[in-house]
Design an enzyme around this catalytic site. Sequence first.
Site, PDB file in Angstrom:
ATOM      1  CE  LYS A  54      -1.941  -1.191   3.953  1.00  0.00           C
ATOM      2  NZ  LYS A  54      -1.254  -2.462   4.309  1.00  0.00           N
ATOM      3  NE  ARG A 130      -4.907  -1.517   9.901  1.00  0.00           N
ATOM      4  CZ  ARG A 130      -3.857  -0.993   9.272  1.00  0.00           C
ATOM      5  NH1 ARG A 130      -3.939   0.190   8.717  1.00  0.00           N
ATOM      6  NH2 ARG A 130      -2.745  -1.664   9.193  1.00  0.00           N
ATOM      7  NE  ARG A 169       7.577  -1.679   6.418  1.00  0.00           N
ATOM      8  CZ  ARG A 169       6.254  -1.736   6.481  1.00  0.00           C
ATOM      9  NH1 ARG A 169       5.539  -1.257   5.479  1.00  0.00           N
ATOM     10  NH2 ARG A 169       5.663  -2.268   7.519  1.00  0.00           N
ATOM     11  NE  ARG A 202       5.739   0.263  10.357  1.00  0.00           N
ATOM     12  CZ  ARG A 202       4.643   0.060   9.632  1.00  0.00           C
ATOM     13  NH1 ARG A 202       4.532   0.639   8.451  1.00  0.00           N
ATOM     14  NH2 ARG A 202       3.664  -0.691  10.066  1.00  0.00           N
ATOM     15  NE  ARG A 213       2.050  -4.748  11.313  1.00  0.00           N
ATOM     16  CZ  ARG A 213       3.169  -4.469  10.635  1.00  0.00           C
ATOM     17  NH1 ARG A 213       4.343  -4.869  11.089  1.00  0.00           N
ATOM     18  NH2 ARG A 213       3.111  -3.786   9.524  1.00  0.00           N
TER      19      ARG A 213
HETATM   20  P1  AP5 Z   1       4.863  -1.427   1.972  1.00  0.00           P
HETATM   21  O1  AP5 Z   1       4.410  -0.783   0.709  1.00  0.00           O
HETATM   22  O2  AP5 Z   1       5.564  -0.559   2.959  1.00  0.00           O
HETATM   23  O3  AP5 Z   1       3.655  -2.228   2.640  1.00  0.00           O
HETATM   24  P2  AP5 Z   1       2.286  -1.703   3.266  1.00  0.00           P
HETATM   25  O4  AP5 Z   1       1.170  -2.427   2.591  1.00  0.00           O
HETATM   26  O5  AP5 Z   1       2.221  -0.212   3.267  1.00  0.00           O
HETATM   27  O6  AP5 Z   1       2.450  -2.328   4.710  1.00  0.00           O
HETATM   28  P3  AP5 Z   1       2.374  -1.702   6.176  1.00  0.00           P
HETATM   29  O7  AP5 Z   1       3.163  -2.645   7.055  1.00  0.00           O
HETATM   30  O8  AP5 Z   1       2.776  -0.271   6.214  1.00  0.00           O
HETATM   31  O9  AP5 Z   1       0.884  -1.865   6.459  1.00  0.00           O
HETATM   32  P4  AP5 Z   1       0.212  -1.968   7.777  1.00  0.00           P
HETATM   33  O10 AP5 Z   1      -1.174  -1.949   7.318  1.00  0.00           O
HETATM   34  O11 AP5 Z   1       0.586  -3.114   8.649  1.00  0.00           O
HETATM   35  O12 AP5 Z   1       0.790  -0.729   8.603  1.00  0.00           O
HETATM   36  P5  AP5 Z   1       0.212   0.716   8.884  1.00  0.00           P
HETATM   37  O13 AP5 Z   1       1.348   1.639   8.937  1.00  0.00           O
HETATM   38  O14 AP5 Z   1      -0.939   1.039   8.019  1.00  0.00           O
HETATM   39  O15 AP5 Z   1       5.782  -2.671   1.586  1.00  0.00           O
HETATM   40  C1  AP5 Z   1       6.418  -3.449   2.596  1.00  0.00           C
HETATM   41  C2  AP5 Z   1       7.842  -3.833   2.147  1.00  0.00           C
HETATM   42  O16 AP5 Z   1       7.752  -4.664   0.979  1.00  0.00           O
HETATM   43  C3  AP5 Z   1       8.695  -2.625   1.741  1.00  0.00           C
HETATM   44  O17 AP5 Z   1       9.994  -2.859   2.172  1.00  0.00           O
HETATM   45  C4  AP5 Z   1       8.613  -2.597   0.210  1.00  0.00           C
HETATM   46  O18 AP5 Z   1       9.797  -2.068  -0.358  1.00  0.00           O
HETATM   47  C5  AP5 Z   1       8.415  -4.056  -0.141  1.00  0.00           C
HETATM   48  N1  AP5 Z   1       7.515  -4.243  -1.280  1.00  0.00           N
HETATM   49  C6  AP5 Z   1       6.383  -3.533  -1.570  1.00  0.00           C
HETATM   50  N2  AP5 Z   1       5.805  -3.982  -2.681  1.00  0.00           N
HETATM   51  C7  AP5 Z   1       6.589  -5.035  -3.105  1.00  0.00           C
HETATM   52  C8  AP5 Z   1       6.514  -5.941  -4.216  1.00  0.00           C
HETATM   53  N3  AP5 Z   1       5.510  -5.850  -5.089  1.00  0.00           N
HETATM   54  N4  AP5 Z   1       7.483  -6.878  -4.345  1.00  0.00           N
HETATM   55  C9  AP5 Z   1       8.508  -6.962  -3.430  1.00  0.00           C
HETATM   56  N5  AP5 Z   1       8.637  -6.126  -2.374  1.00  0.00           N
HETATM   57  C10 AP5 Z   1       7.689  -5.187  -2.208  1.00  0.00           C
HETATM   58  O19 AP5 Z   1      -0.386   0.515  10.373  1.00  0.00           O
HETATM   59  C11 AP5 Z   1       0.462   0.264  11.473  1.00  0.00           C
HETATM   60  C12 AP5 Z   1      -0.401   0.129  12.726  1.00  0.00           C
HETATM   61  O20 AP5 Z   1      -1.100   1.373  12.984  1.00  0.00           O
HETATM   62  C13 AP5 Z   1      -1.507  -0.919  12.667  1.00  0.00           C
HETATM   63  O21 AP5 Z   1      -1.022  -2.209  12.995  1.00  0.00           O
HETATM   64  C14 AP5 Z   1      -2.503  -0.366  13.697  1.00  0.00           C
HETATM   65  O22 AP5 Z   1      -2.106  -0.655  15.009  1.00  0.00           O
HETATM   66  C15 AP5 Z   1      -2.416   1.140  13.503  1.00  0.00           C
HETATM   67  N6  AP5 Z   1      -3.401   1.636  12.513  1.00  0.00           N
HETATM   68  C16 AP5 Z   1      -3.129   2.150  11.274  1.00  0.00           C
HETATM   69  N7  AP5 Z   1      -4.256   2.480  10.638  1.00  0.00           N
HETATM   70  C17 AP5 Z   1      -5.280   2.164  11.469  1.00  0.00           C
HETATM   71  C18 AP5 Z   1      -6.691   2.240  11.356  1.00  0.00           C
HETATM   72  N8  AP5 Z   1      -7.291   2.697  10.255  1.00  0.00           N
HETATM   73  N9  AP5 Z   1      -7.434   1.822  12.406  1.00  0.00           N
HETATM   74  C19 AP5 Z   1      -6.875   1.346  13.535  1.00  0.00           C
HETATM   75  N10 AP5 Z   1      -5.523   1.248  13.699  1.00  0.00           N
HETATM   76  C20 AP5 Z   1      -4.743   1.645  12.687  1.00  0.00           C
END
Ligand code: AP5
Length: 277
Positions: A54, A130, A169, A202, A213
């Site tokens: 994402k 989410r 990452r 992170r 997660r």
């Molecule tokens: P990356 O693009 O960074 O992945 P992502 O989908 O953004 O994953 P996140 O870990 O950021 O998502 P998340 O939903 O767990 O975390 P968030 O910050 O939203 O890619 C990951 C890695 O893979 C990178 O190194 C990249 O280079 C590589 N990559 C990407 N695409 C690739 C490909 N096609 N091939 C190979 N490699 C690739 O949330 C964190 C926390 O915040 C949650 O756990 C929760 O506690 C809280 N939170 C956030 N939003 C909410 C909400 N709406 N409600 C409640 N709590 C929330």
Amino acid sequence: MGYLDDEVKHLRSVIEGLDGRLKALETKATGGAAPKKTTEEIRMILIGPPGAGKGTQAPKIKEKFSCCHLATGDMLRSQVAKKTPLGREAKKIMDAGGLVSDDIVIGMIKEELENNAECKGGFILDGFPRTVPQAEGLDAMLRSRNQTLQHAVELQIDDALLVARITGRLVHPASGRSYHTIFNPPKKDMTDDVTGEPLIQRSDDNAEALKKRLATYHSQTAPVVGYYKNTGIWKAIDASQEPGQVWKSLLAIFDGDKAKASSSIGGGILSKIAHRS
Ligand code: AP5
């Protein structure tokens, strides 16, 4: 009727020819590389498990549509970095792989949509909604602005592929730019390509937290996919492809919109011709 059929065929081939020529010129002008900017407005969400990509794809969408990119995870991490009361509470929940309360994240998104000037060109939401109550909250927010969501894109990928992505990452905290030690390494070790500032890992990017997660994703966010399937705006992309292919799949979704619009324009002209004769 024969004459009309020929005329319709001729007009279709002219439109298709012009469309092809336009695409070829656009590709030549951009060297086929950078996302082509457009003046269209976009309102979309990206749904997918941790590591689905994402945060990798959203900045490209932002660049193409000149819209805002709202990532609730980044917003919460900014509160953690500032050590605000919300940040202190959120850090515990995030490190444990749980979800911050719906009211808090809905409030954060509302605030941005109302006050962030970048959101005038539309928005891409990354990591929100989410839960089903968050999706309902977003719908209510948009209804009050006489807007609707155009796309709910699900990045589909098998859990087994996510461990390597998450544990490798590296992140530039100020911009949210992400790298990967193997799949997308920075030019200089542990250094952001753009600013030269240090990259970090992170605190929730470890195998143990990832398990929680993923469990949270399957129990609380998977129903959001069902919610959008019912609205007719859901589309899925194979997120196990390499990032460039994932981007092409997203472009195909956006191009599908254009095709729909131009076929309805073409249909309008053609039906007028048919009506007159
Ligand atoms: P990356 O693009 O960074 O992945 P992502 O989908 O953004 O994953 P996140 O870990 O950021 O998502 P998340 O939903 O767990 O975390 P968030 O910050 O939203 O890619 C990951 C890695 O893979 C990178 O190194 C990249 O280079 C590589 N990559 C990407 N695409 C690739 C490909 N096609 N091939 C190979 N490699 C690739 O949330 C964190 C926390 O915040 C949650 O756990 C929760 O506690 C809280 N939170 C956030 N939003 C909410 C909400 N709406 N409600 C409640 N709590 C929330």
